[in-house]
Scaffold this motif. Sequence first.
Motif, PDB file in Angstrom:
ATOM      1  N   ILE A 220       0.825  -1.219   0.000  1.00 26.70           N
ATOM      2  CA  ILE A 220       0.000   0.000   0.000  1.00 26.70           C
ATOM      3  C   ILE A 220       0.853   1.261   0.000  1.00 26.70           C
ATOM      4  O   ILE A 220       0.316   2.372  -0.004  1.00 26.70           O
ATOM      5  N   ASP A 221       2.168   1.117  -0.006  1.00 31.53           N
ATOM      6  CA  ASP A 221       3.050   2.289  -0.017  1.00 31.53           C
ATOM      7  C   ASP A 221       4.265   1.985  -0.887  1.00 31.53           C
ATOM      8  O   ASP A 221       5.092   1.147  -0.553  1.00 31.53           O
ATOM      9  N   MET A 222       4.341   2.669  -2.014  1.00 38.75           N
ATOM     10  CA  MET A 222       5.480   2.492  -2.929  1.00 38.75           C
ATOM     11  C   MET A 222       6.428   3.684  -2.888  1.00 38.75           C
ATOM     12  O   MET A 222       7.287   3.835  -3.761  1.00 38.75           O
ATOM     13  N   VAL A 223       6.298   4.560  -1.893  1.00 34.12           N
ATOM     14  CA  VAL A 223       7.146   5.747  -1.807  1.00 34.12           C
ATOM     15  C   VAL A 223       8.636   5.390  -1.779  1.00 34.12           C
ATOM     16  O   VAL A 223       9.440   6.033  -2.479  1.00 34.12           O
ATOM     17  N   PRO A 224       9.070   4.384  -1.003  1.00 31.92           N
ATOM     18  CA  PRO A 224      10.511   4.069  -1.010  1.00 31.92           C
ATOM     19  C   PRO A 224      11.036   3.715  -2.398  1.00 31.92           C
ATOM     20  O   PRO A 224      12.102   4.201  -2.810  1.00 31.92           O
ATOM     21  N   SER A 252       0.998   6.970  -4.141  1.00 26.64           N
ATOM     22  CA  SER A 252       2.330   7.231  -3.599  1.00 26.64           C
ATOM     23  C   SER A 252       2.994   8.402  -4.324  1.00 26.64           C
ATOM     24  O   SER A 252       3.674   9.232  -3.701  1.00 26.64           O
ATOM     25  N   LEU A 253       2.816   8.473  -5.632  1.00 27.55           N
ATOM     26  CA  LEU A 253       3.329   9.625  -6.387  1.00 27.55           C
ATOM     27  C   LEU A 253       2.690  10.922  -5.889  1.00 27.55           C
ATOM     28  O   LEU A 253       3.364  11.955  -5.773  1.00 27.55           O
ATOM     29  N   ASP A 254       1.388  10.860  -5.601  1.00 28.46           N
ATOM     30  CA  ASP A 254       0.692  12.038  -5.074  1.00 28.46           C
ATOM     31  C   ASP A 254       1.304  12.485  -3.747  1.00 28.46           C
ATOM     32  O   ASP A 254       1.528  13.689  -3.520  1.00 28.46           O
ATOM     33  N   ARG A 255       1.562  11.527  -2.875  1.00 26.84           N
ATOM     34  CA  ARG A 255       2.127  11.867  -1.570  1.00 26.84           C
ATOM     35  C   ARG A 255       3.512  12.489  -1.708  1.00 26.84           C
ATOM     36  O   ARG A 255       3.902  13.355  -0.915  1.00 26.84           O
ATOM     37  N   MET A 256       4.252  12.046  -2.697  1.00 23.07           N
ATOM     38  CA  MET A 256       5.590  12.598  -2.930  1.00 23.07           C
ATOM     39  C   MET A 256       5.549  13.947  -3.639  1.00 23.07           C
ATOM     40  O   MET A 256       6.539  14.681  -3.636  1.00 23.07           O
ATOM     41  N   GLY A 257       4.428  14.235  -4.302  1.00 20.64           N
ATOM     42  CA  GLY A 257       4.354  15.439  -5.115  1.00 20.64           C
ATOM     43  C   GLY A 257       5.181  15.341  -6.384  1.00 20.64           C
ATOM     44  O   GLY A 257       5.623  16.344  -6.944  1.00 20.64           O
ATOM     45  N   TRP A 258       5.394  14.095  -6.843  1.00 20.42           N
ATOM     46  CA  TRP A 258       6.210  13.876  -8.051  1.00 20.42           C
ATOM     47  C   TRP A 258       5.313  13.737  -9.266  1.00 20.42           C
ATOM     48  O   TRP A 258       4.549  12.786  -9.383  1.00 20.42           O
ATOM     49  N   LYS A 259       5.411  14.697 -10.167  1.00 22.08           N
ATOM     50  CA  LYS A 259       4.645  14.663 -11.413  1.00 22.08           C
ATOM     51  C   LYS A 259       5.528  14.058 -12.496  1.00 22.08           C
ATOM     52  O   LYS A 259       6.422  14.731 -13.021  1.00 22.08           O
TER      53      LYS A 259
END
Length: 402
Positions: A220-224, A252-259
Amino acid sequence: MTLSSKNFLPTRRTLIETSVAIALVAFSGATLAQSGEPIKFGLVTALSGQSALAGESISRGMQIAIDEINAKGGLLGGRKVELVRRDDEANPAKGVIAARELIYREKVAVVFGGLDTPVSMAIVPLINQEKVPFMGPWAAGTAITKNGAETNFAFRVSAVDEIVDVGMLSYAQKTFNAKKPGLILVNNPWGESNERGLKAAMSAKGVTPAGIEKFEGNDIDMVPQLTRLKAAGADTLFMVGNVGPSAQVVKSLDRMGWKVPVVSHWGPAGGRFSELAGPNAKDVHFVQTYSFFGKQGPVGERVIKAMMAKYPNVKTPADITPAVGVANAYDATHLAALAIQAAGSTQGDAVRQGFYKIDKYEGLIKTYVKPFSPAVHDAVTSDDYVWAQFIDNRIVPVGQTN
């Protein structure tokens, strides 16, 4: 006056004639019974869970085709075709149990595999062993049809990873000017199939990936993983995963703010992706084999009309979703029927060879001309793909809003 008992003893000739008569009656009765028995097509797919929508779309595509076949008199002199379904719950072990039940108990003529490459990969050794034709209308793992069997019973009307992977790279380069893509893949045989395919496609074009990251189907979390790809300079993401984990990548991309552009295999099409992923689901571009949007040919118009008549929740083409499940399964069912007709039998090896005898079929995805041969068991080619995205919870071709 009494008659000698020997007058009642049957002669050898009488016994033979009686035996022949009984045998003929029995054979005639068996033939009549067999001619009236339905020809069963078995389907093993996910009918519950996050991918249930896709499993249902396969069922509907098959059923519409079966209705057409039966309306024209069935197969092999009037035998009706019947669909028998089993839920594999996206679990390879349960898929094998379901396939065994369809083969041994239901005596299906063809086993249709469903959504997941790991499930189909688990079933293929069984169908090759038992000599029962397998038809894949969704799972794209290259090794499903290229399975190394000397006598191969696995056929497919669907995407093929090694072809999709070339298309993903070409699309990313053309659309997003990708130079250093990062790979984020599900950690299972489907992910492995695409890792090999994407590496080969990039190597052929002299492209070096920024990195390759894996996730589990229940993560549920791919941020790493995404953070590592971002740090490595990934300018585009190639994503391979089913509905749930693909949605988690987007979140996870949303949480990172990575577009960053996301070019995906067709996993997001299999269920409630836009609901699970949120508003940025629309930014994911994914491959499809068919769309019911826009101008349709005669077969497309007929299928839309049949879907609307049979299923109350289908009121517009937008309600036929995911379109690839319906389209692939519809064409696959008709091609399997043509193979049986060409074989003149439901015997497994005869049907396998019947696929090679198909000359031409005007299908939904395309007009198939000699779609199968001993060397080629995939009927869909790189020229048959379209790229799509979610717009207002609808799967539409990229750049098309209605």
